[in-house]
Design a protein around this motif. Sequence first.
Motif, short mmCIF file in Angstrom:
data_model
loop_
_atom_site.label_atom_id
_atom_site.label_comp_id
_atom_site.label_asym_id
_atom_site.label_seq_id
_atom_site.Cartn_x
_atom_site.Cartn_y
_atom_site.Cartn_z
N PHE A 262 45.88 -2.19 49.64
CA PHE A 262 45.53 -0.78 49.69
C PHE A 262 44.32 -0.47 48.80
CE2 PHE A 262 49.73 0.29 51.51
CZ PHE A 262 49.29 1.15 52.50
N HIS B 232 36.85 0.11 49.95
CA HIS B 232 36.02 -0.13 51.13
C HIS B 232 35.68 1.17 51.84
CE1 HIS B 232 34.54 -2.06 54.73
NE2 HIS B 232 35.28 -1.22 55.42
N LEU B 233 36.70 2.02 52.02
CA LEU B 233 36.47 3.28 52.75
C LEU B 233 35.58 4.23 51.97
CD1 LEU B 233 39.91 4.12 54.38
CD2 LEU B 233 38.03 2.78 55.25
N ASP C 31 41.95 -2.47 47.91
CA ASP C 31 40.76 -3.01 48.54
C ASP C 31 40.29 -2.07 49.65
OD1 ASP C 31 38.95 -5.18 48.46
OD2 ASP C 31 39.72 -5.86 50.38
N ALA C 32 41.25 -1.58 50.44
CA ALA C 32 40.89 -0.69 51.54
C ALA C 32 40.28 0.61 51.01
CB ALA C 32 42.11 -0.39 52.40
N VAL C 33 40.85 1.15 49.92
CA VAL C 33 40.33 2.41 49.37
C VAL C 33 38.89 2.23 48.93
CG1 VAL C 33 40.49 4.00 47.45
CG2 VAL C 33 42.52 3.38 48.70
#
Lengths: 88, 102, 234
Positions: free
Chosen positions: A69, A75-76, A71-73
């Motif tokens: 999560f 990234h976004l 990493d995704a945050v």
Amino acid sequence: MTELWLDGLLVCALLATAAGALLSRDLFRAVVMFIAFGLLMSLAWVRLRAPDIALAEAIIGAGLSGVLFLDAVSHLRRRPAGGAAEDD
Amino acid sequence: MTSALLYVLAGALLCGGGLAGCLLVRHLLRRLLAFNLLGSGVFLLLVGLPAHRHGSDPVTHALVLTGIVVAVAATALALVLIRRYFHLTGRVSLPTGRQEDR
Amino acid sequence: MIERARQALLGAACLLFTVCLLWAVRHLVALPAEQQALSVLLSRWLPDSGVSHPVTAVLLNFRSYDTLLEIGVLVIAGMVGISLARTSALEDPAMRSADPLLHALLRLFLPLLVLLAGWLLWAGSSRPGGAFQAGALLAAAGVLGRLAGLPMAFLRPGTLLRAGLVLGFSVFLLIALLGALDGRAFLAYPPGLAGALILVIEAGLSLSIGMILLALFVSAPVAPEEDADGGPPA
């Protein structure tokens, strides 16, 4: 009696971190709350006498999915908000 | 044995909160977080109820263990899809029907 | 306005759902304690299962069909993740971090994590632990290494990655089919060999689970699309 109090405290902390993960305005904060929730869940499994699930939850809930999560945050967030790519 | 009941109640509340988050929140990442909370609530119910009624039950433990691993795989796959979607469109939430009409 | 009403309706439905759930829990708790048939059966047949830890016995002997299907689901998820990734993403050499301290720490930690995963796998037959935890730990070790920018040649799309993904599933299926061809039921282990076969299956399972979760993590798009055309991110 002490155990009951401890369990009550743990359940309250579980619900509070879950509410934080759901309601936090900042996405990063929500994810951190979710990681804390995973750690507390692994404590809850120990209290429910399910050590297997506690192990899995400590590795997965607190470690692996937290990293996913976060990493995704990051990234976004990398692209400027608004989305320049709306046209393609 | 009353303490297990506390976890069952927390599981029920988590189910409700997670479901509400899944349905009401637009941001895909937040929706995924809510989905995970919903899953944790279901697991708590599954383990807590037998623990309250007659001690711990290894069969449900195995069931929940399988569920946790499948849930994390589903989460990882959903994150891949969300990031891909973000790449292609630059959005972090699905368009509603009304927005498509415009 | 309609959006508001819709949200209020959905919220009320969720509230109703929670109340129904609590009501069901109250009734379930009030029921008289029945004969706990499943636990009794389990403890009666546990010595025949080849392992002494009940959860592992359920996962890999009594309900091994569920576990077989589960690893099947994981393999499909891993394949979808890999096929969504652009091929360059899987072997993306972009180091996230070049911190020497981090590298030194990881050089210490990664072997320890792998060792711990092996121990969890071994411990699963007699105490809490097992293939799922070991696999998740392997995946976590891989994610750590990936975030620190360690080279991971085996994640390149190719034979090795595919073999790693399906290893657990194929070993499991092979043993299940061998049992069926030998005249026993599908997934029935030969008597006396159950413990050893379970350990073999678990080793394959944990390798595959670790690989699948790591592949799903790695196959997530890293850099925005325009970076692929050359030029560092602004």
